[in-house]
Design a protein around this motif. Structure first.
Motif: not given
Length: 168
Positions: A23-28, A30-37, A39-52
């Protein structure tokens, strides 16, 4: 420690993180060229690390990938894809309402991760196999994710419902 229950619990949260990361990837996208994008990139990396970390803990307690855990992860992946079919006032394109719904779902996922790390923090001292993992760090990180998601969600709701032209 009840290893079977802990493994099931960790498997469940690992599966939830699969859907969350999708879901983070999908949301990113659609919002990659905005400030939200950003944040979502950082969120994805940190969530992947937590999953690991969760997968590492499963191995530490003697768990291994089972058909059940693979099915859970596959079901979570499929559920996220199925969630894309809902109507958000625009059949074929991303809408402002899509952003609101996605951020609500990501906020719920962050709350689940906060609970995960908080629960594990409460049993940490009772199992030496969990040594070296600072659960409070991941709980606090997940809380920061939730706080930021909520700020972006409020901005997205303003844009979707009031027509505010500020960037979400």
């Amino acid at each position: 420690m009840n290893d079977k229950r802990l493994r099931i619990y960790l498997d469940d949260h690992s599966a939830l993180m699969v859907a969350e990361i999708e879901l983070i990837g999908r949301c990113w996208w659609s919002n990659r060229n905005k400030p939200l994008g950003e944040f979502l990139q950082k969120l994805e990396n940190e969530t992947k690390a937590q999953k690991s970390i969760v997968r590492d803990m499963i191995h530490r307690i003697g768990g291994k990938a089972t058909i059940e855990s693979r099915l859970k992860q596959g079901a979570a992946w499929f559920a996220e894809k199925l969630g894309r079919l809902k109507l958000n006032d625009s059949l074929l394109t991303y809408s402002d309402l899509s952003r609101v719904i996605e951020l609500e779902a990501l906020s719920a996922a962050a709350q689940e991760r906060i609970a995960l790390w908080d629960n594990l923090d409460s049993v940490d001292a009772k199992d030496s196999r969990l040594e070296g993992i600072t659960f409070s760090f991941f709980r606090d990180q997940s809380q920061q994710h939730l706080d930021e998601l909520n700020a972006h969600r409020r901005e997205a709701a303003t844009q979707a419902f009031l027509g505010d032209q500020t960037k979400a």
